[in-house]
Design a protein around this motif. Structure first.
Motif, short mmCIF file in Angstrom:
data_model
loop_
_atom_site.label_atom_id
_atom_site.label_comp_id
_atom_site.label_asym_id
_atom_site.label_seq_id
_atom_site.Cartn_x
_atom_site.Cartn_y
_atom_site.Cartn_z
N MET A 340 0.86 -1.19 0.00
CA MET A 340 0.00 0.00 0.00
C MET A 340 0.90 1.24 0.00
N PRO A 341 0.83 2.04 -1.07
CA PRO A 341 1.72 3.20 -1.10
C PRO A 341 1.26 4.29 -0.12
N MET A 342 2.20 5.11 0.27
CA MET A 342 1.92 6.28 1.12
C MET A 342 0.73 7.08 0.56
N GLU A 343 0.70 7.23 -0.79
CA GLU A 343 -0.36 8.02 -1.44
C GLU A 343 -1.75 7.46 -1.11
N GLY A 344 -1.84 6.13 -0.97
CA GLY A 344 -3.13 5.51 -0.66
C GLY A 344 -3.61 5.91 0.72
N VAL A 345 -2.70 5.95 1.67
CA VAL A 345 -3.06 6.31 3.04
C VAL A 345 -3.41 7.80 3.11
N ILE A 346 -2.66 8.60 2.37
CA ILE A 346 -2.95 10.04 2.34
C ILE A 346 -4.33 10.27 1.73
N ALA A 347 -4.65 9.54 0.66
CA ALA A 347 -5.97 9.68 0.03
C ALA A 347 -7.08 9.27 1.00
N LEU A 348 -6.82 8.23 1.77
CA LEU A 348 -7.81 7.77 2.75
C LEU A 348 -8.05 8.84 3.82
N VAL A 349 -6.96 9.37 4.36
CA VAL A 349 -7.10 10.37 5.42
C VAL A 349 -7.74 11.66 4.88
N ASP A 350 -7.38 12.04 3.66
CA ASP A 350 -8.03 13.22 3.04
C ASP A 350 -9.54 13.01 2.97
N PHE A 351 -9.93 11.81 2.57
CA PHE A 351 -11.37 11.54 2.47
C PHE A 351 -12.02 11.51 3.87
N MET A 352 -11.33 10.94 4.85
CA MET A 352 -11.89 10.91 6.21
C MET A 352 -12.12 12.34 6.72
N ARG A 353 -11.19 13.23 6.41
CA ARG A 353 -11.30 14.63 6.83
C ARG A 353 -12.53 15.28 6.16
N ASP A 354 -12.66 15.05 4.86
CA ASP A 354 -13.82 15.59 4.12
C ASP A 354 -15.13 15.04 4.67
N PHE A 355 -15.12 13.74 4.93
CA PHE A 355 -16.33 13.08 5.42
C PHE A 355 -16.72 13.61 6.79
N GLU A 356 -15.73 13.82 7.62
CA GLU A 356 -15.98 14.35 8.97
C GLU A 356 -16.59 15.75 8.89
N LYS A 357 -16.05 16.55 7.99
CA LYS A 357 -16.58 17.91 7.81
C LYS A 357 -18.02 17.89 7.34
N ALA A 358 -18.29 17.02 6.38
CA ALA A 358 -19.62 16.97 5.77
C ALA A 358 -20.68 16.35 6.69
N ASN A 359 -20.24 15.49 7.59
CA ASN A 359 -21.20 14.73 8.40
C ASN A 359 -21.10 15.00 9.90
N GLY A 360 -20.19 15.86 10.29
CA GLY A 360 -19.91 16.07 11.72
C GLY A 360 -20.93 16.98 12.40
#
Ligand SMILES: *Cc1c(COP(=O)(O)O)cnc(C)c1O
Length: 360
Positions: A340-360
Motif C-alpha cells: 500500500m503506497p503512502m499516497e493511498g493512506v494520504i488519500a484515505l485520510v483526506d477523504f476521512m477529513r472531508d467526510f468528517e466535515k460533511a457529516n460532523g
C-alpha cells in the motif's frame, strides 16, 4: 487501466511493479515459450525460480543457517494442526489468545493434546496484548504459541513474550516482511502469503532444524510432516509454483526498496498518518490500545453503524475499497501492508477529513 487503493486484509494489494513484470512474462517466461504456470516443477527453469526465492528470503530476513525455509500449501490454517502434530511430544502446549486466529490455532491444538490458554485479551474484545512479563508457562509445554499481528483486531506484539526457555512459535501471516524480526528467537515462524507477500495458496514456514524429525505424533500424514518437505526442498509433491514465483518477485522488490529496515521506516510513516488523524478526529476512533497498535491493520469506528456504512460506500466510490471491518467486528479496517503506497493512506485520510466535515 485504473487501479483502486485496496485496503483488503487479504488477499491483499500487491506491488504494481511486480504485477506488471508478471504480466510481461505471462506468455513467454524468459524466452522459454511458456508461462511459469505451465512449467514442470522438476524443470531447471522452475528450480532456479524456487531456489532464488528461498535465497532472497533468507537474505531479507537474515535467516540463520540452522533454519529451513519451506513453501507449503493448505493456508495458515493447516499450520494450526501441523504445528502440534510435529512439535507436541509431551502433548502439552501453551497459547496466548489475542484474537480469532490465535483462538482457532488453540482450539485445533486441543485435538492433539492439552492446550493451555496462558493469557488472553478476549475480556476486552481483543483490543490489547496481555501482560507478557510473568506468564504461567507450563513446565512440560512443548512450545508457546502466539499470533504476532492480529489481522482482525489490529493489535501487534511489539515485544516477544518471556517463554521461560520454551520454544516460541509465531503466526506472522499479516506482518510477514513488514519489519525485521530476529528469527533466532523463534522455533517456527510461519504465515500465509496472501496478506503481505503474494497470491493465496502458498504458506511459508521457517523452522529450526532440531525440530525437523521423524518421531511426530502417530498418524501424522506424510504431507503434514515438516521433515517430508525439508528433505525434498519443498518439492516432495507439486508446490504452488506460480505463487512461489510471485513471492520471489516480491522478495526482489523488497530488496530493491532497501530491505526490511527500510520497509519498517516506510510502514511506520504510513501508519502514523492514519493514527495521528484518528487521535485528533472528533468522529473516528481507533479501537485498539495505543501501545499495542498494529502497523498493518488499522480498525476504526464512528460509533454509529449507519455512518460507518455511509463512509464505506462513499470511500468505495472514490476508489478506496475494502474498508469494511471484519464481519464479527463491524466498523472499518484499513489494511496498509507493504504494497500500500503512502499516497493511498494520504488519500484515505483526506477523504476521512472531508467526510468528517460533511457529516460532523
Ligand atoms: C488470514 C490469517 C490466517 C488464515 O489464513 P488462511 O491462509 O486463510 O488459512 C491465519 N492467521 C492470520 C494471522 C491471518 O491473518
Amino acid at each position: 487501466m485504473s487501479r483502486i487503493y485496496n485496503f483488503s486484509a487479504g488477499p491483499a494489494t500487491l506491488p504494481e511493479a511486480v504485477l506488471q513484470e508478471a504480466a510481461e512474462e505471462m506468455l513467454d517466461y524468459k524466452g522459454c515459450g511458456m508461462s511459469v504456470m505451465e512449467m514442470s516443477h522438476r524443470s531447471k527453469m522452475y528450480e532456479e525460480i524456487h531456489n532464488q526465492a528461498i535465497a532472497d528470503l533468507r537474505e531479507l530476513m537474515n535467516i540463520p543457517d540452522n533454519y529451513k525455509v519451506l513453501f507449503l500449501q493448505g493456508g495458515a490454517s493447516t499450520q494450526f494442526a501441523m504445528i502440534p502434530m510435529n512439535l507436541m511430544k509431551n502433548r502439552v502446549a501453551d497459547y496466548i489468545i489475542t484474537g480469532q486466529w490465535a483462538k482457532k490455532a488453540y482450539q485445533e491444538a486441543k485435538l492433539f493434546g492439552k492446550a493451555n490458554a496462558i493469557a488472553s485479551s478476549e475480556d476486552k474484545m481483543f483490543t490489547y496484548i496481555p501482560d507478557l512479563t510473568d506468564l504461567p508457562v507450563s513446565p512440560d509445554a512443548d512450545y508457546v504459541y502466539i499470533c504476532q499481528n492480529n489481522t482482525v483486531f489490529g493489535t501487534a506484539y511489539h515485544e516477544l513474550p518471556d517463554t521461560k526457555g520454551k520454544d516460541l512459535v509465531a503466526d506472522i501471516s499479516s506482518c510477514f516482511l513488514s519489519e525485521p524480526i530476529d528469527v533466532s528467537k523463534y522455533a517456527i515462524v510461519y504465515g500465509g502469503v496472501q496478506k503481505n507477500i503474494g497470491p493465496a495458496g502458498t504458506v511459508i514456514v521457517i523452522i529450526r532444524d532440531d525440530l525437523i524429525r521423524d518421531d511426530v505424533l502417530p498418524g501424522t500424514p506424510t504431507m503434514l510432516k515438516y521433515k517430508t518437505h525439508v528433505d525434498a526442498n519443498s518439492l516432495y509433491n507439486t508446490p504452488p509454483t506460480y505463487g512461489i514465483y510471485i513471492c520471489g518477485k516480491v522478495f526482489q522488490w523488497l530488496k530493491q526498496r532497501g530491505g526490511l529496515e527500510a520497509m519498517k521506516a516506510y510502514n511506520e510513516k504510513k501508519a502514523a498518518i492514519l493514527y495521528d488523524y484518528l487521535d485528533q478526529s472528533q468522529m473516528f476512533t481507533g479501537t485498539v490500545v495505543k501501545k499495542d497498535r498494529s502497523l498493518m491493520n488499522v480498525p476504526f469506528v464512528t460509533g454509529n453503524p449507519d455512518l460507518d456504512a455511509k463512509f464505506i460506500k462513499e470511500a468505495k466510490a472514490l476508489g478506496l475499497e475494502n474498508l469494511k471491518g471484519y464481519r464479527t467486528v463491524g466498523g472499518m479496517r484499513a489494511s496498509i501492508y507493504n504494497a500500500m503506497p503512502m499516497e493511498g493512506v494520504i488519500a484515505l485520510v483526506d477523504f476521512m477529513r472531508d467526510f468528517e466535515k460533511a457529516n460532523g
